[in-house]
Structure formats: structure tokens, C-alpha cells
Scaffold this motif. Sequence first.
Motif, short mmCIF file in Angstrom:
data_model
loop_
_atom_site.label_atom_id
_atom_site.label_comp_id
_atom_site.label_asym_id
_atom_site.label_seq_id
_atom_site.Cartn_x
_atom_site.Cartn_y
_atom_site.Cartn_z
N ILE A 121 33.98 36.11 42.50
CA ILE A 121 35.18 36.20 41.67
C ILE A 121 35.25 34.99 40.76
CG2 ILE A 121 37.71 36.20 41.69
CD1 ILE A 121 37.50 37.58 44.45
N ASP A 122 35.49 35.25 39.50
CA ASP A 122 35.61 34.17 38.55
C ASP A 122 36.92 33.42 38.80
OD1 ASP A 122 36.15 32.61 36.28
OD2 ASP A 122 34.91 33.90 35.03
N PRO A 123 36.86 32.12 39.14
CA PRO A 123 38.10 31.40 39.46
C PRO A 123 39.00 31.14 38.26
CG PRO A 123 36.25 29.90 39.47
CD PRO A 123 35.67 31.28 39.25
N VAL A 124 38.47 31.35 37.07
CA VAL A 124 39.29 31.12 35.88
C VAL A 124 40.01 32.39 35.47
CG1 VAL A 124 39.27 30.39 33.48
CG2 VAL A 124 37.75 29.30 35.12
N THR A 125 39.27 33.48 35.41
CA THR A 125 39.88 34.74 34.96
C THR A 125 40.36 35.60 36.11
OG1 THR A 125 37.79 35.92 35.03
CG2 THR A 125 38.32 34.76 32.99
N HIS A 126 39.88 35.30 37.33
CA HIS A 126 40.20 36.07 38.53
C HIS A 126 39.66 37.50 38.45
CE1 HIS A 126 42.83 33.00 40.43
NE2 HIS A 126 42.93 32.62 39.17
N ARG A 127 38.65 37.68 37.64
CA ARG A 127 37.95 38.96 37.60
C ARG A 127 36.66 38.84 38.38
NH1 ARG A 127 38.94 42.37 33.03
NH2 ARG A 127 40.61 41.59 31.72
N PRO A 128 36.14 39.95 38.87
CA PRO A 128 34.81 39.91 39.50
C PRO A 128 33.78 39.42 38.50
CG PRO A 128 35.89 41.99 39.96
CD PRO A 128 36.76 41.28 38.95
N LEU A 129 32.91 38.54 38.94
CA LEU A 129 31.88 38.01 38.03
C LEU A 129 31.05 39.13 37.45
CD1 LEU A 129 30.75 34.97 40.19
CD2 LEU A 129 31.86 34.83 37.97
#
Length: 255
Positions: A121-129
Motif C-alpha cells: 500500500i502506498d503510504p502517501v496515496t493509500h492506494r495499492p501500489l
Amino acid sequence: MGRSPCCEKAHTNKGAWTKEEDERLIAHIREHGEGCWRALPKAAGLLRCGKSCRLRWINYLRPDLKRGNFSLDEDDLIIKLHSLLGNKWSLIAARLPGRTDNEIKNYWNTHIRRKLLSRGIDPVTHRPLSERGSSPSNAAATAFETAKQEGTPDDDHAAVDAAESMSLSQQQQQQQQQRPKCPDLNLELCISPPLQEEEEAALVKPPVVKREGGGLFCFKCCGLGVKKEMMECNCNNSFLTLGMQLLDYRSLQMK
DNA sequence: AAAAGCCGCAACCGCAGGGTA
DNA sequence: TTACCCTGCGGTTGCGGCTTT
């Protein structure tokens, strides 16, 4: 004309606080209360900068601080709030009784960010990488996956580092673009002008809750843009529309 | 056992914004 | 309106302790 220094640097101590300094600071604040940080060091007989005293009190000496490890509930709450608010550590801390912005910031940088990356999970966007497709920060996902494949099965740290170094500035750029969207919570956030009276009346009135450390905030504005010191929410000036997901957001409320 | 490397936390720094004279 | 003061915030750094080699 330049800004005047916050203190007389030549005659101030720096670095770790001693027990005696702590005791002086605590005793002074017990007697006189918080505030007037600039004048406090002299009044308390401390050779410290006012900012340093404030920070020491807020982050370490305050009696209402909850020390110790973060619980899983706190973890989840921090992640949710970060997806809503971004790096607004003070706002996040305001929803976590006994935790400071500095503590949460450190915890995020040392634990949660890695945890999210290791989960893909992208910690900036909170979307799955893996969902980022051709987005600029997709390089991070690629770097993460590649590093993970090349390393040992449990070598998440190296993979996390690779992803981080690859994408930080790109992620920050993307964060700016995507800030209003919170896919993890499915929240649509927007700042709107004040409602007309009849529109206001048609809304279900959000509850106003007592805030830790005094002050009130309502879920309509959810504290965004509301100064901590304010006793009432300022949603008459601007408010946050939470749409159909108001209940989701309410689940974030402080107990 | 010692050295090197890593990690986490406390503290510092610079800046922004509100208040006020 | 402007200049300055004060406070608070977020990013960054440095040090001590822990782990690994």
C-alpha cells in the motif's frame, strides 16, 4: 529587517534535558500554567529557549501523555486519519488522546509507513501500489516488487527502502493532486461555502462532541481548519461535506 | 568482545500564520 | 497597512541503544 531570534542563543542550553531542568519546568507550569513560552525560561530559571521548553512540555512532560506502544486500534486510526488529512500530525494527534504530534510523526515514519509498503500500500496515496498503473509513483511499486523478488522472502525492509527512495518526490507530487480523494475510506471531501438556512436545516445535525483537553468540534467540519483553542467549531464559515460517508467518518471519532 | 551499522526517539530548525501596536 | 512578536507546525538531525558481523 530580519526576524529577531526566538532567544539568546549564546546563553541557552541545547540537547537533552536534565532531570533538574524537567523539574523546574514542571514546577513552573504547575504554578503558572502553560503559555508565555518566550518569557517562561527566565521566569522558571531555565537556560533554555522558550520553544525548547514548550516542546519538552508538550512532547514529554505533560501529565496526560500516554506513554508506551501504540495499540492496533491506534495504528488503524492513524492510518485512516492520515488518508484523510495527510501529514497534518497535529490534527491527527488531536484525535488520539495522550499522543503527541511528534510521537505520531515518528511512529508513522518508523513503523506505519514501512508496514503499509510491505503490504503493498502506498503510504502517501493509500492506494495499492499495484493499482497505480502508469502513475508517476508507479516506479515505487516496481522498485518495491523488484527488490522483494531479488531479496529473501522476508526481506521487506530492503524492498521498502527501494520503493521509498525511488518515489518520495513523485509521491509527494501525486499526494498534492490526489489529496481530496480518500479511496481507502471512499470519502469525498470538499470545502464548501456556508449553507443557506433551509439547506442547513435539511441536514442531519452532526453531533458536537467534547474534545480531549477542552474545546468542541463537530463532525460536519471534523476539525479541519479549527484551531485547537477554539471552543466551537467554525463550520459557519466553511464546512466539510462528507456526503454519504458521514457514518464512516464518525467511526473515526475519539472514544 | 569489539566494531560497524542500523533504528528509533527526542530535540532542533526554519517557516507560516495569527495577533497586535 | 505595515512591521514585529509569539506560537505552533512539519521536516530534519543527531545521539544513544540495540543488533549484526
